[in-house]
Write an enzyme that holds these catalytic residues in place. Structure first.
Site, PDB file in Angstrom:
ATOM      1  N   PHE A 138       0.858  -1.195   0.000  1.00 42.84           N
ATOM      2  CA  PHE A 138       0.000   0.000   0.000  1.00 42.84           C
ATOM      3  C   PHE A 138       0.886   1.233   0.000  1.00 42.84           C
ATOM      4  CE2 PHE A 138      -2.444   3.468   1.785  1.00 42.84           C
ATOM      5  CZ  PHE A 138      -3.628   3.364   1.082  1.00 42.84           C
ATOM      6  N   ASP A 223       9.288   2.749   1.600  1.00 47.42           N
ATOM      7  CA  ASP A 223       8.121   3.537   1.994  1.00 47.42           C
ATOM      8  C   ASP A 223       7.936   3.327   3.496  1.00 47.42           C
ATOM      9  OD1 ASP A 223       5.607   4.372   2.742  1.00 47.42           O
ATOM     10  OD2 ASP A 223       4.550   3.446   1.066  1.00 47.42           O
ATOM     11  N   LYS A 252       2.642  10.286   8.084  1.00 46.22           N
ATOM     12  CA  LYS A 252       1.964   9.929   9.340  1.00 46.22           C
ATOM     13  C   LYS A 252       2.650  10.489  10.593  1.00 46.22           C
ATOM     14  CE  LYS A 252      -0.249   5.731   7.522  1.00 46.22           C
ATOM     15  NZ  LYS A 252      -1.662   5.924   7.762  1.00 46.22           N
TER      16      LYS A 252
HETATM   17  C1  PLP Z   1       2.974   2.473   3.874  1.00 46.50           C
HETATM   18  C2  PLP Z   1       2.045   3.579   3.475  1.00 46.50           C
HETATM   19  N1  PLP Z   1       2.358   4.338   2.422  1.00 46.50           N
HETATM   20  C3  PLP Z   1       1.579   5.350   2.041  1.00 46.50           C
HETATM   21  C4  PLP Z   1       0.402   5.644   2.692  1.00 46.50           C
HETATM   22  C5  PLP Z   1      -0.467   6.776   2.221  1.00 46.50           C
HETATM   23  O1  PLP Z   1      -0.393   7.835   3.106  1.00 46.50           O
HETATM   24  P1  PLP Z   1      -1.465   9.024   3.010  1.00 46.50           P
HETATM   25  O2  PLP Z   1      -2.784   8.424   3.354  1.00 46.50           O
HETATM   26  O3  PLP Z   1      -0.993  10.035   3.986  1.00 46.50           O
HETATM   27  O4  PLP Z   1      -1.435   9.520   1.608  1.00 46.50           O
HETATM   28  C6  PLP Z   1       0.026   4.870   3.797  1.00 46.50           C
HETATM   29  C7  PLP Z   1      -1.227   5.134   4.509  1.00 46.50           C
HETATM   30  O5  PLP Z   1      -1.762   4.314   5.227  1.00 46.50           O
HETATM   31  C8  PLP Z   1       0.877   3.810   4.199  1.00 46.50           C
HETATM   32  O6  PLP Z   1       0.561   3.028   5.241  1.00 46.50           O
END
Ligand code: PLP
Length: 403
Positions: A138, A223, A252
């Site tokens: 994700f 990520d 986050k």
């Molecule tokens: C690993 C990871 N990458 C990217 C995102 C996307 O972040 P945002 O919702 O702030 O765009 C998330 C959100 O849960 C995530 O867990």
């Protein structure tokens, strides 16, 4: 004279319905706790989806907001501001990366990392652009990061999909080799797949990816939107694993409750030129001031060892029902954990927990995820585990009775 206060709406027909939400409306948060409009208090183990590293409305954040908001909100992304300069220096010093670009969301940071990798792939006369990403990953909800993600069914949602991503399987090096080609520029992954149900990469797999990237001249991108900023019990997940990527994304917890994200790059791949990247709120001083306050707390001498201690307490507490009821795996690190339930009743468990005053997440139909604040106390962890144990008992007897 009587003034009639308008009643706030309980639910809105005017909000686009993009997810199922419980009917309760939440009005206040403090530390580990959330209150709804009816005055009910909940122990919050969602914490804004692993966002509120220090819990709800911590004094360090409200003070940073108050203080910075009287100085400067947004000068313009085309002008330097002090908090972003100080934060860039601090983040690079803490992480060992050379340069940073600030954004607002995790998806924006990941899109920035994808752009950076594609730009780098065109340097020196090369034409590499494809990024190997992973099933069940994700990376966000804009079109590029949806294409990079590996969520089942997402490829059918908004065609045509953005090209340039090849999918492999986490912890399966052969699957990476099978999709490797002359077009490959980078390998991008979450060190622990959070949304997939807290599925960790193995250290051996990450080491092998690092070696592969070094041998083939590829970039390794982590990520760490979810795993970064203390969540795994180290400041960054790559430190937990001892494998350093070329590009790192954060979100986050970096804002601790405000929209803040970052792309960090080592010098050799920090190739953006003027006009390549930007954003109206990129590095705005209000959010940068908050991030500085959050990092200051995370850098306190005992902070991360406390995260690890509470994580161990949580792990042991989850293993107890897992063993007693013959459930599945307990997975995670730091204060990011999952409990496999052995059947698709996670939504019912989440609802029962909420009724008992504990907010948890069903990352998958068969799997619960726990993301308490990083500065959780021993009593809070114990309180959450007790509610969970109370909820699991009738759930399990219902399952074994078969209704
Ligand atoms: C690993 C990871 N990458 C990217 C995102 C996307 O972040 P945002 O919702 O702030 O765009 C998330 C959100 O849960 C995530 O867990």
């Amino acid at each position: 004279m009587n003034t009639v206060q308008p009643q706030p709406p309980q639910q809105s027909q005017h909000l686009m319905s993009v997810t199922a939400r419980p009917a309760d409306v939440f009005v206040r948060g403090e530390g580990a706790w959330l209150w709804d409009q009816a005055g009910r208090r909940y122990l919050d183990w969602l914490q804004g989806w692993a966002v509120n590293a220090l819990g709800h409305c911590p004094a360090v954040i409200t003070q940073a907001l108050q203080s910075q908001s009287t100085q400067l909100l947004t000068p313009s992304p085309a002008l330097y501001n002090l908090p972003s300069l100080v934060l860039a220096e601090r983040l690079c010093a803490l992480s060992g990366f050379d340069q940073v670009f600030f954004g607002s969301t995790g998806a924006e940071a990941n899109e920035g990392a994808i752009k950076l990798a594609r730009k780098w792939g065109r340097t020196g006369g090369r034409a590499a652009f494809e990024i190997i990403t992973f099933d069940n990953a994700f990376h966000g909800r804009n079109l590029a990061t949806m294409a990079a993600s590996g969520k089942a069914g997402w490829d059918a949602l908004f065609p045509p999909n953005m090209p340039g991503f090849a999918k492999a399987t986490l912890n399966d090096l052969d699957s990476v080799h099978r999709v490797l080609s002359d077009r490959t520029v980078a390998i991008m992954l979450e060190p622990v797949q959070g949304e997939a149900g807290v599925r960790p990469a193995t250290q051996a797999f990450l080491q092998a990816l690092r070696q592969l990237c070094d041998e083939r001249g590829l970039l390794l991108i982590f990520d760490e939107v979810q795993t970064g900023c203390g969540r795994l019990g180290e400041l960054f997940g790559f430190q937990y694993y001892g494998v350093k990527p070329d590009i790192l994304t954060l979100g986050k917890g970096l804002g601790g409750g405000v929209p803040m994200s970052a792309v960090l790059a080592q010098q050799h791949c920090s190739v953006f030129e003027h006009g390549d990247q930007g954003g109206t709120y990129a590095g705005n001083p209000l959010m940068c001031a908050v991030s500085l306050a959050v990092l200051q707390e995370l850098s306190q001498p005992d902070f991360l060892s406390q995260v690890r201690e509470r994580g161990q307490q949580l792990q042991e507490g989850l293993l107890e029902p897992a063993q007693r009821y013959g459930l599945g795996e307990v997975r995670g690190a730091g204060l990011l954990w999952a409990l496999e339930l052995g059947c698709d009743n996670a939504a019912q468990v989440v609802q029962s927990c909420r009724e008992q005053g504990l907010l948890v997440n069903a990352a998958r139909p068969h799997c619960l995820r726990f993301m308490p604040r990083l500065n959780s106390t021993e009593q809070e962890i114990q309180a959450g585990l007790s509610i969970l144990a109370g909820v699991m008992t009738p759930q399990r007897s219902r399952v074994t009775r078969g209704n």
